[in-house]
Enzyme design. Structure first.
Site, PDB file in Angstrom:
ATOM      1  N   ASN A  12      -8.874  -0.329   3.752  1.00  0.00           N
ATOM      2  CA  ASN A  12      -9.342  -0.279   2.290  1.00  0.00           C
ATOM      3  C   ASN A  12      -8.383  -1.406   1.841  1.00  0.00           C
ATOM      4  O   ASN A  12      -8.141  -2.104   0.834  1.00  0.00           O
ATOM      5  CB  ASN A  12      -9.293   0.721   1.549  1.00  0.00           C
ATOM      6  CG  ASN A  12      -7.860   1.488   1.733  1.00  0.00           C
ATOM      7  OD1 ASN A  12      -7.739   1.425   2.487  1.00  0.00           O
ATOM      8  ND2 ASN A  12      -7.398   1.959   0.510  1.00  0.00           N
ATOM      9  N   LYS A  33      -8.508  -4.232  -3.310  1.00  0.00           N
ATOM     10  CA  LYS A  33      -7.324  -4.941  -2.939  1.00  0.00           C
ATOM     11  C   LYS A  33      -7.220  -6.570  -3.137  1.00  0.00           C
ATOM     12  O   LYS A  33      -6.368  -7.120  -4.360  1.00  0.00           O
ATOM     13  CB  LYS A  33      -6.493  -4.319  -2.495  1.00  0.00           C
ATOM     14  CG  LYS A  33      -6.256  -2.969  -1.856  1.00  0.00           C
ATOM     15  CD  LYS A  33      -5.210  -2.141  -1.774  1.00  0.00           C
ATOM     16  CE  LYS A  33      -5.085  -0.996  -1.000  1.00  0.00           C
ATOM     17  NZ  LYS A  33      -4.382   0.025  -0.987  1.00  0.00           N
ATOM     18  N   ASP A  75       1.211  -1.651  -0.254  1.00  0.00           N
ATOM     19  CA  ASP A  75      -0.123   0.315  -0.403  1.00  0.00           C
ATOM     20  C   ASP A  75       0.597   1.562  -0.153  1.00  0.00           C
ATOM     21  O   ASP A  75       2.030   0.838  -0.085  1.00  0.00           O
ATOM     22  CB  ASP A  75      -0.878   0.001   1.244  1.00  0.00           C
ATOM     23  CG  ASP A  75      -1.830   1.898   1.840  1.00  0.00           C
ATOM     24  OD1 ASP A  75      -1.844   1.786   0.950  1.00  0.00           O
ATOM     25  OD2 ASP A  75      -1.448   2.050   3.011  1.00  0.00           O
ATOM     26  N   LEU A  76       0.537   1.992  -0.677  1.00  0.00           N
ATOM     27  CA  LEU A  76       1.312   3.404  -0.241  1.00  0.00           C
ATOM     28  C   LEU A  76       1.091   4.422   0.508  1.00  0.00           C
ATOM     29  O   LEU A  76       2.037   4.340   1.747  1.00  0.00           O
ATOM     30  CB  LEU A  76       0.689   4.234  -1.905  1.00  0.00           C
ATOM     31  CG  LEU A  76       1.493   3.821  -3.075  1.00  0.00           C
ATOM     32  CD1 LEU A  76       1.020   4.674  -4.492  1.00  0.00           C
ATOM     33  CD2 LEU A  76       2.526   3.408  -3.005  1.00  0.00           C
ATOM     34  N   ASP A  77      -0.190   5.316   0.790  1.00  0.00           N
ATOM     35  CA  ASP A  77      -0.692   6.262   2.131  1.00  0.00           C
ATOM     36  C   ASP A  77      -0.056   5.612   2.745  1.00  0.00           C
ATOM     37  O   ASP A  77      -1.302   4.419   3.592  1.00  0.00           O
ATOM     38  CB  ASP A  77      -2.143   7.153   1.298  1.00  0.00           C
ATOM     39  CG  ASP A  77      -0.998   7.695   0.032  1.00  0.00           C
ATOM     40  OD1 ASP A  77      -0.747   8.500   0.388  1.00  0.00           O
ATOM     41  OD2 ASP A  77      -1.981   7.058  -0.720  1.00  0.00           O
TER      42      ASP A  77
END
Length: 274
Positions: free
Chosen positions: A222, A196, A10-12
């Protein structure tokens, strides 16, 4: 490599520090993982245009999951396929019409890299203009031309539950929705069944990696399905409590090189000088 792993990021709040950068230690650790034959990929709620810089910074050559699974493609290989699963445009416009009865600031619809604003909003324009998408402002019931990959409803905290209740009561069979709390209160809507894990499994199957050799890192709701799917679902130290409760492991925060520390120990990566 018999025991190569698929590492999903995941990024953030996970790969990225709070100032939206990747630390040198984490970057070098991921490079070391790739050198040892492991596969590294990004799985994010962001559109591709705002995740592309990190894709190139990590020198990736793998498929990417965007919009929480609603768009999956391979930036370096057009022959791999492109998997776009948008909302039905009829449902999207019904949601716009229903919102007229509720209190909200704006509605944003994204069709991969086209962005539609219900109301002109300079602050949001600054955020959504990253990557130079085509931006249209105007009543979405009239201006929305294609089925949206995702929709966002920006409202105040006290109105979130009311709007979400309506979405669940009327559209539960055809949409999924989640709540953001930072930096604004936003309800994100995607087609039902999109998450995802759907995109991650598609990539894992392509590489022949069983779920038990998938390592996924996340911090928010998420990421729940992805963390459940992965054989090693890892919650960041800064993750929400619900994610920590279902994760196989918990690592340090995104500010403490949580990904790097975990991978060095789990995959016995050779130490590098940072």
């Amino acid at each position: 490599m018999a025991n190569r792993h698929l590492i999903a990021l995941d990024l953030d709040g996970t790969l990225l520090t709070d100032d939206k950068t990747i630390t040198e230690k984490t970057k070098q650790t991921l490079m070391a993982a790739k050198e040892q034959g492991h596969i590294v990929m990004i799985s994010t709620g962001r559109p591709y245009r705002s995740s592309e810089p990190y894709y190139h910074e990590l020198q990736l050559d793998t498929p990417i999951v965007n919009f929480n699974g609603a768009f999956v493609h391979h930036p370096m290989d057009n022959s791999w396929g492109s998997y776009h699963t948008p909302l039905d445009i009829k449902v999207a416009k019904e949601i716009v019409e229903a919102c007229r009865s509720f209190t909200f600031h704006n509605i944003i619809a994204e069709v991969i890299d086209d962005v539609y604003f219900h109301y002109h909003d300079e602050k949001l324009l600054d955020i959504f203009s990253f990557g130079n998408p085509r931006i249209t402002s105007g009543d979405l019931a009239e201006y929305l031309e294609d089925s949206p990959t995702a929709m966002l409803i920006h409202t105040d905290e006290e109105h979130v539950q009311t709007i979400r209740k309506h979405l669940s009561d009327v559209h539960a069979e055809v949409i999924d929705h989640r709540r953001w709390a930072d930096p604004w209160h936003v309800i994100e809507i995607v087609k039902s069944g999109m998450n995802k894990a759907v995109g991650l499994k598609r990539v894992a199957d392509f590489y022949g990696i069983p779920a038990e050799r998938v390592i996924a890192f996340g911090d928010e709701d998420n990421d729940l399905e992805m963390i459940e799917y992965a054989g090693r679902g890892v919650a960041m130290g800064n993750a929400i409590s619900q994610l920590k409760s279902i994760a196989n492991d918990i690592t340090l925060t995104n500010e403490e090189d949580g990904i790097a520390i975990y991978l060095e120990e789990t995959l016995n990566l050779k130490k590098r000088i940072y």
